[in-house]
Design a protein around this motif. Structure first.
Motif, PDB file in Angstrom:
ATOM      1  N   ALA A  72       1.754  12.185  -9.601  1.00 26.04           N
ATOM      2  CA  ALA A  72       0.919  13.374  -9.452  1.00 26.04           C
ATOM      3  C   ALA A  72       1.770  14.646  -9.473  1.00 26.04           C
ATOM      4  CB  ALA A  72       0.123  13.291  -8.154  1.00 26.04           C
ATOM      5  N   ALA A  73       2.934  14.607  -8.809  1.00 27.44           N
ATOM      6  CA  ALA A  73       3.819  15.779  -8.811  1.00 27.44           C
ATOM      7  C   ALA A  73       4.303  16.082 -10.222  1.00 27.44           C
ATOM      8  CB  ALA A  73       5.004  15.526  -7.883  1.00 27.44           C
ATOM      9  N   ASP A  74       4.604  15.034 -10.975  1.00 32.18           N
ATOM     10  CA  ASP A  74       5.051  15.224 -12.357  1.00 32.18           C
ATOM     11  C   ASP A  74       3.964  15.900 -13.201  1.00 32.18           C
ATOM     12  OD1 ASP A  74       6.999  14.676 -14.552  1.00 32.18           O
ATOM     13  OD2 ASP A  74       5.352  13.428 -15.292  1.00 32.18           O
ATOM     14  N   GLU A  75       2.718  15.489 -12.981  1.00 30.55           N
ATOM     15  CA  GLU A  75       1.620  16.096 -13.745  1.00 30.55           C
ATOM     16  C   GLU A  75       1.389  17.548 -13.334  1.00 30.55           C
ATOM     17  OE1 GLU A  75      -1.907  14.048 -14.620  1.00 30.55           O
ATOM     18  OE2 GLU A  75      -0.959  12.082 -14.759  1.00 30.55           O
ATOM     19  N   LEU A  76       1.600  17.868 -12.079  1.00 28.67           N
ATOM     20  CA  LEU A  76       1.476  19.257 -11.648  1.00 28.67           C
ATOM     21  C   LEU A  76       2.509  20.131 -12.352  1.00 28.67           C
ATOM     22  CD1 LEU A  76       0.843  18.748  -7.831  1.00 28.67           C
ATOM     23  CD2 LEU A  76      -0.740  19.846  -9.434  1.00 28.67           C
ATOM     24  N   TYR A  77       3.715  19.584 -12.554  1.00 21.46           N
ATOM     25  CA  TYR A  77       4.761  20.310 -13.267  1.00 21.46           C
ATOM     26  C   TYR A  77       4.418  20.478 -14.749  1.00 21.46           C
ATOM     27  CZ  TYR A  77       8.646  20.491  -9.868  1.00 21.46           C
ATOM     28  OH  TYR A  77       9.462  20.793  -8.814  1.00 21.46           O
ATOM     29  N   GLY A 116       0.812  -1.213   0.000  1.00 26.17           N
ATOM     30  CA  GLY A 116       0.000   0.000   0.000  1.00 26.17           C
ATOM     31  C   GLY A 116       0.844   1.261   0.000  1.00 26.17           C
ATOM     32  N   ASP A 117       1.942   1.262   0.776  1.00 22.99           N
ATOM     33  CA  ASP A 117       2.831   2.421   0.804  1.00 22.99           C
ATOM     34  C   ASP A 117       3.516   2.620  -0.550  1.00 22.99           C
ATOM     35  OD1 ASP A 117       2.280   3.195   3.375  1.00 22.99           O
ATOM     36  OD2 ASP A 117       3.968   2.104   4.260  1.00 22.99           O
ATOM     37  N   TYR A 118       3.898   1.497  -1.179  1.00 20.42           N
ATOM     38  CA  TYR A 118       4.529   1.593  -2.494  1.00 20.42           C
ATOM     39  C   TYR A 118       3.584   2.247  -3.501  1.00 20.42           C
ATOM     40  CZ  TYR A 118       6.396   0.207  -7.043  1.00 20.42           C
ATOM     41  OH  TYR A 118       6.859   0.220  -8.335  1.00 20.42           O
ATOM     42  N   ILE A 119       2.350   1.782  -3.521  1.00 22.93           N
ATOM     43  CA  ILE A 119       1.365   2.347  -4.450  1.00 22.93           C
ATOM     44  C   ILE A 119       1.146   3.825  -4.168  1.00 22.93           C
ATOM     45  CG2 ILE A 119      -1.080   2.255  -5.100  1.00 22.93           C
ATOM     46  CD1 ILE A 119      -0.898  -0.818  -4.565  1.00 22.93           C
ATOM     47  N   ARG A 120       1.022   4.170  -2.889  1.00 21.28           N
ATOM     48  CA  ARG A 120       0.797   5.581  -2.522  1.00 21.28           C
ATOM     49  C   ARG A 120       1.973   6.457  -2.976  1.00 21.28           C
ATOM     50  NH1 ARG A 120       2.879   8.316   1.499  1.00 21.28           N
ATOM     51  NH2 ARG A 120       3.620   6.406   2.518  1.00 21.28           N
ATOM     52  N   MET A 121       3.203   6.006  -2.735  1.00 15.35           N
ATOM     53  CA  MET A 121       4.372   6.823  -3.095  1.00 15.35           C
ATOM     54  C   MET A 121       4.542   6.941  -4.606  1.00 15.35           C
ATOM     55  SD  MET A 121       7.170   5.903  -0.091  1.00 15.35           S
ATOM     56  CE  MET A 121       7.066   4.109  -0.227  1.00 15.35           C
ATOM     57  N   ARG A 122       4.220   5.873  -5.337  1.00 19.18           N
ATOM     58  CA  ARG A 122       4.291   5.952  -6.803  1.00 19.18           C
ATOM     59  C   ARG A 122       3.230   6.917  -7.335  1.00 19.18           C
ATOM     60  NH1 ARG A 122       7.336   6.146  -9.904  1.00 19.18           N
ATOM     61  NH2 ARG A 122       6.316   5.067 -11.632  1.00 19.18           N
ATOM     62  N   ARG A 123       2.029   6.862  -6.784  1.00 14.97           N
ATOM     63  CA  ARG A 123       0.971   7.760  -7.246  1.00 14.97           C
ATOM     64  C   ARG A 123       1.319   9.216  -6.971  1.00 14.97           C
ATOM     65  NH1 ARG A 123      -4.237   4.079  -5.261  1.00 14.97           N
ATOM     66  NH2 ARG A 123      -4.608   3.090  -7.303  1.00 14.97           N
ATOM     67  N   LEU A 124       1.851   9.484  -5.788  1.00 14.22           N
ATOM     68  CA  LEU A 124       2.194  10.866  -5.451  1.00 14.22           C
ATOM     69  C   LEU A 124       3.368  11.368  -6.287  1.00 14.22           C
ATOM     70  CD1 LEU A 124       1.704  10.702  -1.587  1.00 14.22           C
ATOM     71  CD2 LEU A 124       0.307  11.986  -3.223  1.00 14.22           C
ATOM     72  N   SER A 150      -4.124  16.981  -0.834  1.00 17.99           N
ATOM     73  CA  SER A 150      -3.142  17.973  -0.380  1.00 17.99           C
ATOM     74  C   SER A 150      -2.420  17.493   0.875  1.00 17.99           C
ATOM     75  CB  SER A 150      -3.832  19.313  -0.115  1.00 17.99           C
ATOM     76  OG  SER A 150      -2.888  20.285   0.292  1.00 17.99           O
ATOM     77  N   ARG A 151      -3.167  16.879   1.809  1.00 13.92           N
ATOM     78  CA  ARG A 151      -2.535  16.378   3.035  1.00 13.92           C
ATOM     79  C   ARG A 151      -1.518  15.294   2.709  1.00 13.92           C
ATOM     80  NH1 ARG A 151      -7.856  16.880   5.136  1.00 13.92           N
ATOM     81  NH2 ARG A 151      -8.250  14.661   4.707  1.00 13.92           N
ATOM     82  N   ALA A 152      -1.922  14.327   1.879  1.00 12.53           N
ATOM     83  CA  ALA A 152      -1.016  13.227   1.520  1.00 12.53           C
ATOM     84  C   ALA A 152       0.183  13.753   0.736  1.00 12.53           C
ATOM     85  CB  ALA A 152      -1.771  12.181   0.705  1.00 12.53           C
ATOM     86  N   PHE A 153      -0.067  14.663  -0.189  1.00 17.16           N
ATOM     87  CA  PHE A 153       0.997  15.239  -1.020  1.00 17.16           C
ATOM     88  C   PHE A 153       2.012  15.972  -0.152  1.00 17.16           C
ATOM     89  CE2 PHE A 153       3.048  18.126  -3.916  1.00 17.16           C
ATOM     90  CZ  PHE A 153       3.081  17.458  -5.129  1.00 17.16           C
ATOM     91  N   ILE A 176      -6.380  15.957 -10.889  1.00 19.16           N
ATOM     92  CA  ILE A 176      -5.206  15.115 -10.612  1.00 19.16           C
ATOM     93  C   ILE A 176      -5.435  14.297  -9.346  1.00 19.16           C
ATOM     94  CG2 ILE A 176      -2.754  15.172 -10.008  1.00 19.16           C
ATOM     95  CD1 ILE A 176      -2.488  17.642 -11.793  1.00 19.16           C
ATOM     96  N   ALA A 177      -6.063  14.920  -8.356  1.00 12.44           N
ATOM     97  CA  ALA A 177      -6.371  14.199  -7.118  1.00 12.44           C
ATOM     98  C   ALA A 177      -7.260  12.992  -7.396  1.00 12.44           C
ATOM     99  CB  ALA A 177      -7.042  15.136  -6.119  1.00 12.44           C
ATOM    100  N   LEU A 178      -8.327  13.202  -8.150  1.00 15.28           N
ATOM    101  CA  LEU A 178      -9.246  12.109  -8.476  1.00 15.28           C
ATOM    102  C   LEU A 178      -8.563  11.036  -9.308  1.00 15.28           C
ATOM    103  CD1 LEU A 178     -12.450  14.196  -9.314  1.00 15.28           C
ATOM    104  CD2 LEU A 178     -12.097  12.737  -7.305  1.00 15.28           C
ATOM    105  N   LYS A 179      -7.701  11.448 -10.215  1.00 17.80           N
ATOM    106  CA  LYS A 179      -6.998  10.500 -11.082  1.00 17.80           C
ATOM    107  C   LYS A 179      -6.161   9.526 -10.271  1.00 17.80           C
ATOM    108  CE  LYS A 179      -3.815  10.355 -15.026  1.00 17.80           C
ATOM    109  NZ  LYS A 179      -3.067  11.167 -16.024  1.00 17.80           N
ATOM    110  N   TYR A 180      -5.580  10.003  -9.170  1.00 10.08           N
ATOM    111  CA  TYR A 180      -4.693   9.159  -8.368  1.00 10.08           C
ATOM    112  C   TYR A 180      -5.335   8.674  -7.067  1.00 10.08           C
ATOM    113  CZ  TYR A 180      -1.140  10.153 -11.776  1.00 10.08           C
ATOM    114  OH  TYR A 180      -0.441  10.227 -12.961  1.00 10.08           O
TER     115      TYR A 180
END
Length: 292
Positions: free
Chosen positions: A62-67, A51-59, A89-92, A76-80
């Protein structure tokens, strides 16, 4: 299919579904494993949970898409997998150290790279084990739902459950209904075949002697006939247990040409409460299937 290929296929499946709800059972099947054992093996190998791996990969993505894009933060939040901009925002912020807005404006973010499997030479260790074929038998136990396995096999839930049962009279009650003629000790019973999203049931008990049960809160459960691989575990607990289980997950099963994890049950057999003795010996019984 060899073990390395299976793990890589599972990782590839996860990576290709990061923008969807990931089916843990489907990922485990790619590795020819049950959900329970895949998550436990993943944690052992990586030091963090699936679960942590999936969360860190998604975040990371997500950062790449924000750039790179002008997509709205909510999209972007819904996508991930985040239901609201606030939860995203809290998780990010916890992961990257800055908010999504700061990231969009050029702030420094973290990148967690995808995993891949590489073949390395390792091992050269010895493990004591034997094969036991047991017909169905009954156990009496007190059960508790615990969280999914993480990187550490001795989860806080299970450790707390043992402490509770050791101090509230549960152990004395179990001994009234126990027989120790084959499984020589108190049992920790991992019902891995009953894995659910919320976790899995774990029991503390013993082989049942058939005496009428007058104490409340106990279950009498029939364990089906299984073939078990039985490993000896030596040393002070829980460190010795963790070290042995890591060897089981990362050396024995990946290299075994005969046996693979079953989908049913694991037994921990503790002959005494002297678990802090550096010479303590216990056993881990894992239900297995013969490879076809």
């Amino acid at each position: 299919m060899d073990w390395i290929t299976g793990i890589q296929r599972a990782l590839d499946y996860i990576e290709s579904h990061l923008t969807e709800e990931i089916d843990y059972e489907a990922a485990a099947k790619k590795a020819a494993s049950s959900v329970f054992h895949f998550q436990r093996m993943f944690g052992m190998l990586c030091g963090f949970s699936l679960g942590d791996y999936i969360r860190m990969r998604r975040l990371t993505l997500a950062a790449d898409e924000l750039y790179r894009t002008t997509d709205k933060v909510i999209d972007i939040a819904l996508k991930y997998g985040y239901d609201t901009p606030e939860s995203f925002s809290r998780a990010f912020t916890r992961f990257h150290g800055i908010s999504p807005t700061e990231a969009r404006h050029g702030g420094n973010v973290k990148s967690f790279s995808r995993l891949s499997v590489k073949l390395i030479l390792s091992g050269g260790n010895t493990m004591d084990y034997r094969i036991e074929k047991r017909e169905a038998f009954k156990v009496i136990c007190k059960k508790k739902q615990v969280n999914k396995p993480q990187g550490d096999t001795a989860t806080a839930d299970i450790s707390a459950f043992w402490s509770e049962c050791s101090t509230n009279g549960t152990m004395d009650q179990i001994c009234k209904y126990a027989k120790f003629d084959h499984l020589h000790g108190v049992l920790g019973i991992c019902f891995s075949g009953e894995m659910a999203d919320s976790g899995f049931p774990y029991g503390i008990g013993a082989e049942y002697n058939g005496v009428s049960v007058t104490d409340k809160g106990f279950d009498i459960i029939e364990i089906p006939a299984y073939t078990y691989v039985v490993f000896q575990c030596r040393g002070k607990m829980p460190d010795a247990f963790k070290d042995t289980y890591k060897q089981i997950c990362t050396e024995f099963f990946p290299q075994s040409s005969t046996y693979e994890y079953g989908s049913g049950i694991e037994l921990e057999v503790y002959p005494s409460a002297d678990t802090q003795n550096p010479d303590y010996t216990c056993e881990i019984w894992i239900a297995v299937n013969e490879k076809k």
